[in-house]
Motif scaffolding. Structure first.
Motif, PDB file in Angstrom:
ATOM      1  N   ARG A   1       4.340  10.558  -4.336  1.00  0.00           N
ATOM      2  CA  ARG A   1       4.977  11.409  -3.262  1.00  0.00           C
ATOM      3  C   ARG A   1       3.738  11.747  -2.021  1.00  0.00           C
ATOM      4  N   ASP A   2       2.915  12.729  -2.703  1.00  0.00           N
ATOM      5  CA  ASP A   2       2.343  13.014  -1.902  1.00  0.00           C
ATOM      6  C   ASP A   2       0.256  12.204  -0.832  1.00  0.00           C
ATOM      7  N   THR A   3       0.409  10.589  -1.527  1.00  0.00           N
ATOM      8  CA  THR A   3      -0.022   9.905  -1.464  1.00  0.00           C
ATOM      9  C   THR A   3       0.602   8.832  -0.379  1.00  0.00           C
ATOM     10  N   HIS A   4       1.908   9.337   0.663  1.00  0.00           N
ATOM     11  CA  HIS A   4       2.665   8.304   1.243  1.00  0.00           C
ATOM     12  C   HIS A   4       1.579   9.157   2.661  1.00  0.00           C
ATOM     13  N   PRO A   5       1.434   8.193   3.304  1.00  0.00           N
ATOM     14  CA  PRO A   5       1.005   8.409   4.636  1.00  0.00           C
ATOM     15  C   PRO A   5       1.173   9.616   5.267  1.00  0.00           C
ATOM     16  N   ASP A   6       2.587   9.402   5.622  1.00  0.00           N
ATOM     17  CA  ASP A   6       3.358  10.354   6.162  1.00  0.00           C
ATOM     18  C   ASP A   6       2.956  11.809   5.587  1.00  0.00           C
ATOM     19  N   VAL A   7       2.678  11.996   4.519  1.00  0.00           N
ATOM     20  CA  VAL A   7       2.302  12.749   3.473  1.00  0.00           C
ATOM     21  C   VAL A   7       0.831  14.134   3.682  1.00  0.00           C
ATOM     22  N   MET A   8       0.095  12.279   4.005  1.00  0.00           N
ATOM     23  CA  MET A   8      -1.259  12.259   3.933  1.00  0.00           C
ATOM     24  C   MET A   8      -2.067  12.731   5.479  1.00  0.00           C
ATOM     25  N   GLN A   9      -1.357  12.854   6.348  1.00  0.00           N
ATOM     26  CA  GLN A   9      -1.183  12.752   7.682  1.00  0.00           C
ATOM     27  C   GLN A   9      -0.584  14.269   7.873  1.00  0.00           C
ATOM     28  N   SER A  10       0.414  15.033   7.030  1.00  0.00           N
ATOM     29  CA  SER A  10       0.836  15.906   7.711  1.00  0.00           C
ATOM     30  C   SER A  10       0.203  17.133   7.171  1.00  0.00           C
ATOM     31  N   ARG A  11      -0.832  16.711   6.257  1.00  0.00           N
ATOM     32  CA  ARG A  11      -2.083  17.854   5.830  1.00  0.00           C
ATOM     33  C   ARG A  11      -2.723  17.491   6.590  1.00  0.00           C
ATOM     34  N   GLY A  12      -3.413  16.407   7.555  1.00  0.00           N
ATOM     35  CA  GLY A  12      -4.608  16.560   8.031  1.00  0.00           C
ATOM     36  C   GLY A  12      -5.217  15.009   8.079  1.00  0.00           C
ATOM     37  N   VAL A  13      -4.953  14.128   7.271  1.00  0.00           N
ATOM     38  CA  VAL A  13      -5.775  13.195   7.455  1.00  0.00           C
ATOM     39  C   VAL A  13      -5.526  12.084   8.390  1.00  0.00           C
ATOM     40  N   PRO A  14      -6.351  11.795   9.449  1.00  0.00           N
ATOM     41  CA  PRO A  14      -5.964  10.853  10.670  1.00  0.00           C
ATOM     42  C   PRO A  14      -5.288   9.542  10.169  1.00  0.00           C
ATOM     43  N   PRO A  15      -4.404   8.742  10.619  1.00  0.00           N
ATOM     44  CA  PRO A  15      -4.128   7.619  10.510  1.00  0.00           C
ATOM     45  C   PRO A  15      -4.827   6.385  10.545  1.00  0.00           C
ATOM     46  N   GLU A  16      -6.287   6.835  10.987  1.00  0.00           N
ATOM     47  CA  GLU A  16      -7.149   5.724  11.478  1.00  0.00           C
ATOM     48  C   GLU A  16      -7.869   6.331   9.913  1.00  0.00           C
ATOM     49  N   ALA A  17      -7.473   6.780   8.779  1.00  0.00           N
ATOM     50  CA  ALA A  17      -8.426   7.154   7.042  1.00  0.00           C
ATOM     51  C   ALA A  17      -6.731   6.659   6.619  1.00  0.00           C
ATOM     52  N   MET A  18      -6.485   5.249   6.078  1.00  0.00           N
ATOM     53  CA  MET A  18      -4.967   5.734   5.973  1.00  0.00           C
ATOM     54  C   MET A  18      -5.589   4.984   4.462  1.00  0.00           C
ATOM     55  N   LYS A  19      -7.079   4.348   4.958  1.00  0.00           N
ATOM     56  CA  LYS A  19      -7.086   3.098   3.279  1.00  0.00           C
ATOM     57  C   LYS A  19      -7.604   4.064   2.222  1.00  0.00           C
ATOM     58  N   LEU A  20      -7.803   5.506   2.601  1.00  0.00           N
ATOM     59  CA  LEU A  20      -8.084   6.382   1.383  1.00  0.00           C
ATOM     60  C   LEU A  20      -7.005   5.993   0.055  1.00  0.00           C
ATOM     61  N   ALA A  21      -5.864   6.379   0.510  1.00  0.00           N
ATOM     62  CA  ALA A  21      -4.904   6.047   0.192  1.00  0.00           C
ATOM     63  C   ALA A  21      -4.329   5.076  -1.168  1.00  0.00           C
ATOM     64  N   GLU A  22      -4.852   3.557  -0.444  1.00  0.00           N
ATOM     65  CA  GLU A  22      -5.153   2.514  -1.179  1.00  0.00           C
ATOM     66  C   GLU A  22      -5.323   2.706  -2.370  1.00  0.00           C
ATOM     67  N   ARG A  23      -6.554   3.457  -3.007  1.00  0.00           N
ATOM     68  CA  ARG A  23      -7.648   3.297  -4.459  1.00  0.00           C
ATOM     69  C   ARG A  23      -6.247   4.725  -4.904  1.00  0.00           C
ATOM     70  N   ARG A  24      -6.054   5.344  -4.333  1.00  0.00           N
ATOM     71  CA  ARG A  24      -5.838   6.790  -5.119  1.00  0.00           C
ATOM     72  C   ARG A  24      -4.544   6.429  -5.934  1.00  0.00           C
ATOM     73  N   MET A  25      -3.606   5.218  -5.166  1.00  0.00           N
ATOM     74  CA  MET A  25      -2.127   4.641  -5.336  1.00  0.00           C
ATOM     75  C   MET A  25      -2.415   3.591  -6.386  1.00  0.00           C
ATOM     76  N   GLN A  26      -3.140   2.643  -6.591  1.00  0.00           N
ATOM     77  CA  GLN A  26      -3.966   1.628  -7.650  1.00  0.00           C
ATOM     78  C   GLN A  26      -3.911   2.704  -8.452  1.00  0.00           C
ATOM     79  N   LEU A  27      -4.913   3.183  -8.757  1.00  0.00           N
ATOM     80  CA  LEU A  27      -5.446   3.782  -9.465  1.00  0.00           C
ATOM     81  C   LEU A  27      -3.834   4.512 -10.692  1.00  0.00           C
ATOM     82  N   ILE A  28      -3.393   6.052  -9.599  1.00  0.00           N
ATOM     83  CA  ILE A  28      -2.616   6.112 -10.665  1.00  0.00           C
ATOM     84  C   ILE A  28      -1.330   5.590 -10.957  1.00  0.00           C
ATOM     85  N   ASN A  29      -0.827   4.498 -10.166  1.00  0.00           N
ATOM     86  CA  ASN A  29       0.210   3.201 -10.806  1.00  0.00           C
ATOM     87  C   ASN A  29      -0.182   2.640 -12.015  1.00  0.00           C
ATOM     88  N   GLU A  30      -2.173   2.286 -12.346  1.00  0.00           N
ATOM     89  CA  GLU A  30      -2.272   1.618 -13.583  1.00  0.00           C
ATOM     90  C   GLU A  30      -2.569   2.929 -14.703  1.00  0.00           C
TER      91      GLU A  30
END
Length: 237
Positions: free
Chosen positions: A197-226
């Motif tokens: 939930r906290d890695t969702h792009p909308d949540v990350m943008q709400s705390r200040g991460v710009p849409p241009e930095a959403m690649k940051l979420a991809e690696r985190r999501m991969q690792l938490i799913n693993e």
């Protein structure tokens, strides 16, 4: 208006001779700080300071920003300008880190492993830059440890982020999910869902991460799913 145009405007507002670090003060004092601009400049500026932490500045480290940010054609020059301004600034990385901490954590509270905060996002981005050349040096570890301490991130938080992003670092699935070793499967499922939930792009943008930095979420999501799959498989065995 893209984040890169907004950054260019923020830099243009600096008076002649003012250092890049002044931007953080102005964002903080504006009353309505532009969090996404602060996030982006923080990653670029601390990344520039860290690039010499292992004694060299490699092409891999410079281009590592593409692992985090998207750049429309022609916008790379804005990122390069921030990077160079930070490298030229006589202020040390600790001065930048303190200003960034005050911008995003004005109450100076301690941030723990299960507190999803933009300062943790910045630390993760810096780890991605540090490991872009395929190695992780003692100087980089010392640099990031100091940054985490200045940000108010606790030791467990630092260990979790490092375990996620540094190849060869101990990567216990419970650490990745921010859990103690004795956590139950139900607790692991709850932690995994919270991280998703906290890695969702909308949540990350709400705390200040710009849409241009959403690649940051991809690696985190991969690792938490693993991590969740590994714990699930262990519990099912």
């Amino acid at each position: 208006m893209s984040i890169w145009t907004r950054i260019a405007d923020a830099i243009a507002a600096l008076a002649r001779g003012e250092p890049l670090s002044v931007v953080f003060d102005r964002l903080r004092d504006s009353g309505t700080p532009e969090q996404s601009v602060g996030f982006t400049i923080a990653v670029l500026a601390l990344g520039a300071k860290m690039a010499k932490a292992d004694g060299t500045v490699t092409r891999d480290e410079v281009t590592a920003f593409r692992r985090i940010f998207t750049f429309p054609e022609g916008e790379e020059t804005h990122a390069a300008h921030v990077f160079n301004l930070a490298r030229q600034d006589v202020a040390g990385f600790d001065a930048y880190a303190r200003k960034i901490a005050r911008l995003f954590n004005p109450e100076a509270r301690r941030i723990c492993a299960d507190d999803h905060h933009v300062l943790v996002d910045i630390l993760e981005a810096l780890f991605q830059i540090a490991t872009a050349d395929g190695s992780y040096h003692d100087g980089e570890d010392a640099f990031l440890t100091d940054v985490a301490n200045t940000f108010g991130l606790d030791e467990a938080c630092f260990r979790i982020v490092r375990s996620r992003l540094v190849e060869g670092a101990p990567r216990d699935p419970y650490d990745v999910l921010g859990l103690p070793r004795g956590a139950t499967k139900d607790e692991a499922r709850k932690a995994w869902k919270a991280l998703v939930r906290d890695t969702h792009p909308d949540v990350m943008q709400s705390r200040g991460v710009p849409p241009e930095a959403m690649k940051l979420a991809e690696r985190r999501m991969q690792l938490i799913n693993e991590a969740w799959r590994e714990i699930s498989a262990k519990e099912a065995a």
